[in-house]
Design a protein around this motif. Structure first.
Motif, PDB file in Angstrom:
ATOM      1  N   PRO A 106       0.736  -1.302   0.118  1.00 30.72           N
ATOM      2  CA  PRO A 106       0.227  -0.172  -0.083  1.00 30.72           C
ATOM      3  C   PRO A 106       0.864   1.216  -0.071  1.00 30.72           C
ATOM      4  CG  PRO A 106       0.058  -1.048   2.278  1.00 30.72           C
ATOM      5  CD  PRO A 106       0.417  -2.130   1.062  1.00 30.72           C
ATOM      6  N   PRO A 107       0.312   2.449  -0.883  1.00 29.83           N
ATOM      7  CA  PRO A 107       1.251   3.437  -0.948  1.00 29.83           C
ATOM      8  C   PRO A 107       1.265   4.268   0.320  1.00 29.83           C
ATOM      9  CG  PRO A 107      -0.756   3.699  -2.171  1.00 29.83           C
ATOM     10  CD  PRO A 107      -0.723   2.471  -1.446  1.00 29.83           C
ATOM     11  N   THR A 108       1.614   4.179   1.423  1.00 28.46           N
ATOM     12  CA  THR A 108       1.826   4.577   2.693  1.00 28.46           C
ATOM     13  C   THR A 108       2.552   5.974   2.591  1.00 28.46           C
ATOM     14  OG1 THR A 108       3.129   3.311   3.774  1.00 28.46           O
ATOM     15  CG2 THR A 108       0.669   2.787   4.015  1.00 28.46           C
ATOM     16  N   GLY A 109       3.810   5.626   2.343  1.00 28.05           N
ATOM     17  CA  GLY A 109       4.871   6.646   2.046  1.00 28.05           C
ATOM     18  C   GLY A 109       5.741   6.451   3.268  1.00 28.05           C
ATOM     19  N   HIS A 110       5.529   5.366   4.122  1.00 35.05           N
ATOM     20  CA  HIS A 110       6.163   5.248   5.339  1.00 35.05           C
ATOM     21  C   HIS A 110       6.971   3.829   5.097  1.00 35.05           C
ATOM     22  CE1 HIS A 110       4.047   8.494   7.248  1.00 35.05           C
ATOM     23  NE2 HIS A 110       2.846   7.768   6.890  1.00 35.05           N
ATOM     24  N   TRP A 111       7.375   3.008   6.135  1.00 34.30           N
ATOM     25  CA  TRP A 111       8.270   1.995   5.943  1.00 34.30           C
ATOM     26  C   TRP A 111       7.156   0.805   5.683  1.00 34.30           C
ATOM     27  CZ3 TRP A 111      13.399   2.466   6.502  1.00 34.30           C
ATOM     28  CH2 TRP A 111      13.848   3.731   7.020  1.00 34.30           C
ATOM     29  N   LEU A 112       7.822  -0.194   5.464  1.00 37.16           N
ATOM     30  CA  LEU A 112       7.046  -1.544   5.273  1.00 37.16           C
ATOM     31  C   LEU A 112       6.404  -1.968   6.618  1.00 37.16           C
ATOM     32  CD1 LEU A 112       9.250  -3.690   3.045  1.00 37.16           C
ATOM     33  CD2 LEU A 112       7.085  -2.732   2.454  1.00 37.16           C
ATOM     34  N   ARG A 113       4.992  -2.451   6.582  1.00 38.20           N
ATOM     35  CA  ARG A 113       4.539  -2.865   7.643  1.00 38.20           C
ATOM     36  C   ARG A 113       4.904  -4.225   8.033  1.00 38.20           C
ATOM     37  NH1 ARG A 113      -1.186  -3.223   5.318  1.00 38.20           N
ATOM     38  NH2 ARG A 113      -0.058  -4.395   3.979  1.00 38.20           N
ATOM     39  N   PRO A 114       4.887  -4.556   9.445  1.00 38.17           N
ATOM     40  CA  PRO A 114       5.233  -5.952   9.973  1.00 38.17           C
ATOM     41  C   PRO A 114       4.669  -7.196   8.902  1.00 38.17           C
ATOM     42  CG  PRO A 114       4.691  -4.650  11.876  1.00 38.17           C
ATOM     43  CD  PRO A 114       4.281  -3.833  10.599  1.00 38.17           C
ATOM     44  N   LEU A 115       3.351  -6.879   8.526  1.00 31.91           N
ATOM     45  CA  LEU A 115       2.610  -7.803   7.870  1.00 31.91           C
ATOM     46  C   LEU A 115       3.387  -8.072   6.239  1.00 31.91           C
ATOM     47  CD1 LEU A 115       0.134  -9.716   7.040  1.00 31.91           C
ATOM     48  CD2 LEU A 115      -0.985  -7.577   6.232  1.00 31.91           C
ATOM     49  N   ASP A 116       3.708  -6.879   5.806  1.00 36.84           N
ATOM     50  CA  ASP A 116       4.518  -6.978   4.473  1.00 36.84           C
ATOM     51  C   ASP A 116       5.748  -7.646   4.715  1.00 36.84           C
ATOM     52  OD1 ASP A 116       2.561  -5.459   3.615  1.00 36.84           O
ATOM     53  OD2 ASP A 116       3.759  -3.682   4.068  1.00 36.84           O
ATOM     54  N   LEU A 117       6.820  -7.501   5.758  1.00 40.25           N
ATOM     55  CA  LEU A 117       7.915  -8.089   6.005  1.00 40.25           C
ATOM     56  C   LEU A 117       7.578  -9.487   6.198  1.00 40.25           C
ATOM     57  CD1 LEU A 117       9.520  -5.274   8.246  1.00 40.25           C
ATOM     58  CD2 LEU A 117      10.203  -5.624   5.999  1.00 40.25           C
ATOM     59  N   PRO A 165       7.810  -7.474  -5.419  1.00 46.76           N
ATOM     60  CA  PRO A 165       6.881  -6.426  -4.682  1.00 46.76           C
ATOM     61  C   PRO A 165       6.764  -5.210  -5.504  1.00 46.76           C
ATOM     62  CG  PRO A 165       9.190  -6.266  -3.928  1.00 46.76           C
ATOM     63  CD  PRO A 165       9.215  -7.344  -4.763  1.00 46.76           C
ATOM     64  N   VAL A 166       5.456  -4.690  -5.509  1.00 45.66           N
ATOM     65  CA  VAL A 166       5.199  -3.363  -6.263  1.00 45.66           C
ATOM     66  C   VAL A 166       4.621  -2.545  -5.338  1.00 45.66           C
ATOM     67  CG1 VAL A 166       5.023  -4.758  -8.428  1.00 45.66           C
ATOM     68  CG2 VAL A 166       3.281  -4.186  -7.114  1.00 45.66           C
ATOM     69  N   ILE A 167       4.679  -0.865  -5.678  1.00 47.08           N
ATOM     70  CA  ILE A 167       4.119  -0.148  -4.962  1.00 47.08           C
ATOM     71  C   ILE A 167       2.631   0.339  -5.561  1.00 47.08           C
ATOM     72  CG2 ILE A 167       4.032   2.261  -4.169  1.00 47.08           C
ATOM     73  CD1 ILE A 167       7.285   2.023  -4.150  1.00 47.08           C
ATOM     74  N   ALA A 168       1.645  -0.148  -5.153  1.00 50.22           N
ATOM     75  CA  ALA A 168       0.242   0.028  -5.756  1.00 50.22           C
ATOM     76  C   ALA A 168      -0.297   1.241  -5.759  1.00 50.22           C
ATOM     77  CB  ALA A 168      -0.810  -0.933  -5.088  1.00 50.22           C
ATOM     78  N   LYS A 169      -0.976   1.646  -6.707  1.00 55.46           N
ATOM     79  CA  LYS A 169      -1.332   3.117  -6.915  1.00 55.46           C
ATOM     80  C   LYS A 169      -0.567   4.246  -6.669  1.00 55.46           C
ATOM     81  CE  LYS A 169      -6.207   1.618  -6.161  1.00 55.46           C
ATOM     82  NZ  LYS A 169      -7.565   2.182  -5.394  1.00 55.46           N
ATOM     83  N   ALA A 170       0.840   4.039  -7.228  1.00 51.33           N
ATOM     84  CA  ALA A 170       1.870   5.002  -7.101  1.00 51.33           C
ATOM     85  C   ALA A 170       1.324   6.446  -7.624  1.00 51.33           C
ATOM     86  CB  ALA A 170       3.055   4.476  -7.824  1.00 51.33           C
ATOM     87  N   ASP A 171       0.257   6.654  -8.103  1.00 52.31           N
ATOM     88  CA  ASP A 171      -0.182   7.959  -8.415  1.00 52.31           C
ATOM     89  C   ASP A 171      -0.761   8.777  -7.322  1.00 52.31           C
ATOM     90  OD1 ASP A 171      -2.114   6.282  -8.647  1.00 52.31           O
ATOM     91  OD2 ASP A 171      -3.593   7.298  -9.795  1.00 52.31           O
ATOM     92  N   GLU A 217       8.991  12.723  -5.405  1.00 60.74           N
ATOM     93  CA  GLU A 217       9.682  12.781  -4.506  1.00 60.74           C
ATOM     94  C   GLU A 217       9.224  11.902  -3.188  1.00 60.74           C
ATOM     95  OE1 GLU A 217       8.295  15.490  -5.453  1.00 60.74           O
ATOM     96  OE2 GLU A 217      10.039  16.418  -6.437  1.00 60.74           O
ATOM     97  N   GLU A 218       8.036  11.634  -2.901  1.00 61.10           N
ATOM     98  CA  GLU A 218       7.624  10.675  -1.822  1.00 61.10           C
ATOM     99  C   GLU A 218       7.703   9.257  -2.443  1.00 61.10           C
ATOM    100  OE1 GLU A 218       3.685  13.244   0.137  1.00 61.10           O
ATOM    101  OE2 GLU A 218       3.413  12.000  -1.490  1.00 61.10           O
ATOM    102  N   ARG A 219       7.551   8.971  -3.695  1.00 60.53           N
ATOM    103  CA  ARG A 219       7.849   7.980  -4.384  1.00 60.53           C
ATOM    104  C   ARG A 219       9.175   7.438  -4.274  1.00 60.53           C
ATOM    105  NH1 ARG A 219       6.224   6.875 -10.448  1.00 60.53           N
ATOM    106  NH2 ARG A 219       8.246   7.344 -10.934  1.00 60.53           N
ATOM    107  N   ALA A 220      10.212   8.169  -4.636  1.00 65.23           N
ATOM    108  CA  ALA A 220      11.531   8.065  -4.402  1.00 65.23           C
ATOM    109  C   ALA A 220      12.193   7.697  -2.979  1.00 65.23           C
ATOM    110  CB  ALA A 220      12.495   8.772  -5.126  1.00 65.23           C
TER     111      ALA A 220
END
Length: 345
Positions: free
Chosen positions: A189-200, A214-220, A225-228
C-alpha cells in the motif's frame, strides 16, 4: 657337460619394444605434471568450411513452442482496493482477472483468505499461452491478520505436491500439467512510510518458496519525491531483514545477467499504476487514468514504472521465472518430501 666358466653378460640394457618405450615416456610426463594428450583441452571454437544449419534448431524450438504452447501461472497478493485485478488486466491487455464488485453492490470482506484461480488461453502472433491468475481476496483485510499467509503457503505447496505426484508415477504423462506458481506479485500500500510488519513477514516467508516481486500499488497517490523516498525505505527494509526478492542475486548465471538484474534490483519495488481504459492523448489512444489535472499514461516511463514490471514478468524474465521455480523452489520441496518419505517410522 656344464661349463664352470662365468657367462659373458653385456653391460647394455635389454632391448625394449617401441610401444613400451612410449608408455613409459607418457607415465613419466604424467608424473611430472604434464597433461596427457587425451586430456588436453580442445579448441574453444571450430571454424566451419560451409553452412551446416546448426542455427535451425532455434527455428525448430520456436515451431514446437507455437504448436504446443506454454503455461504461466501468476499470483497477486495484497489488500482489497489496491488495484490487483486492474493491474493484471493491464499486464495482458485483456479481461483475464475478475473485476472487483460493481458500484452499488455491497462488498463483503471474506473472514479468511480465499484463493480464486482463473485460467485463460491467450494467443499472440501464433504463440499460445495458458495463463492462470490466482487472486487472494481477504488478505490483510482483517483486524487480526495473524497467520493470514498460511492459506497462500498451503496453496503453493499443494501445487508442488501435485506436480511431484505426477512426476514419480511409473507411467508418466508425456507433458505434466504445470500448475506451480511461477511468480507472486505483492502489492504494497502507498503509505509513504516503512514496510508494515505484515509486509515483511509475508515476503520473508514466501520468498523461500516462490519468486516474489514487490510493487508499490496506486503510485499516482504519491508525488515523485515521496515515491523515491518510499522506494528507498523499502529497499533498506528488505536489506535489513535479509529478504531476497526476485531477481535473486544468488541465481545470476553470468556477468551479463548480473548487470541486467542489478539494474532491475535498483528499481524494485516498481511504482505502478493500473488502468484498463483508453484515452485520447495527442491524437493517440493510450492506456491511462484520467484525473482533473491530466491523464496518467500507464505505459509512459515518465509517469510510472509499469513498463518495467511488464518487461520483467513477460518480455525478459518469463522463462527465467519458470526455470527458477522448477530448478530451485520446486527442487527444494521435492528433496524435502522425498527425505520425509524415506525416513524410517
Amino acid at each position: 657337460g656344464s661349463s664352470l666358466e662365468p657367462e659373458e653378460r653385456s653391460m647394455e640394457p635389454p632391448a625394449v619394444p617401441e610401444e613400451k618405450e612410449k608408455e613409459e615416456e607418457e607415465e613419466e610426463e604424467e608424473e611430472e605434471g604434464a597433461v596427457p594428450l587425451s586430456m588436453a583441452p580442445g579448441p574453444v571454437g571450430c571454424q566451419l568450411f560451409g553452412y551446416v544449419g546448426i542455427e535451425a534448431v532455434l527455428d525448430q524450438m520456436k515451431i514446437k513452442t507455437m504448436k504446443t504452447g506454454f503455461e504461466f501461472n501468476i499470483m497477486v497478493v495484497g489488500q482489497s482496493g489496491l488495484g490487483k485485478s486492474t493491474m493484471v488486466n493491464t499486464l495482458f491487455k485483456s479481461k483475464v482477472s475478475r473485476k472487483s464488485s460493481q458500484p452499488g453492490q455491497e462488498e463483503r470482506i471474506p473472514k479468511t483468505v480465499q484463493l480464486q484461480s482463473i485460467t485463460h488461453v491467450i494467443e499472440e502472433k501464433g504463440v499460445k499461452m495458458k495463463l492462470t491468475v490466482t487472486d487472494t481476496p481477504g488478505f490483510g483485510d482483517q483486524i487480526n491478520n495473524e497467520n493470514c499467509w498460511d492459506p497462500i503457503i498451503k496453496y503453493i505447496n499443494e501445487q508442488y505436491e501435485r506436480y511431484l505426484r505426477e512426476e514419480i508415477l511409473i507411467t508418466r504423462k508425456r507433458k505434466i500439467p504445470d500448475t506451480r506458481v511461477h511468480g507472486c506479485v505483492y502489492f504494497v500500500p502507498p503509505t509513504g512510510h516503512w514496510l508494515r510488519p505484515l509486509d515483511l513477514e509475508f515476503m520473508r516467508r514466501l520468498s523461500k518458496i516462490v519468486n516474489v516481486v514487490p510493487v508499490i500499488a496506486k503510485a499516482d497517490t504519491l508525488t515523485l519525491e515521496e515515491r523515491a523516498e518510499f522506494k528507498q525505505r523499502i529497499q533498506e527494509d528488505l536489506k535489513t531483514h535479509a529478504i531476497s526478492v526476485y531477481p535473486q542475486e544468488d541465481f545470476d548465471q553470468d556477468p551479463e545477467d548480473r548487470v541486467l538484474n542489478d539494474r532491475i534490483r535498483e528499481s524494485i519495488p516498481f511504482a505502478v499504476v493500473g488502468a484498463d481504459q483508453e484515452h485520447q492523448v495527442n491524437g493517440k489512444r493510450v492506456l491511462g487514468r484520467k484525473t482533473k489535472w491530466g491523464i496518467i499514461e500507464v505505459e509512459n516511463p515518465a509517469h510510472c514504472e509499469f513498463p518495467l514490471l511488464r518487461d520483467l514478468l513477460i518480455r525478459s524474465h518469463l522463462q527465467d521465472l519458470k526455470d527458477i521455480t522448477h530448478n530451485v523452489h520446486y527442487e527444494s520441496y521435492r528433496v524435502r518430501r522425498l527425505n520425509e518419505s524415506n525416513r524410517p517410522g
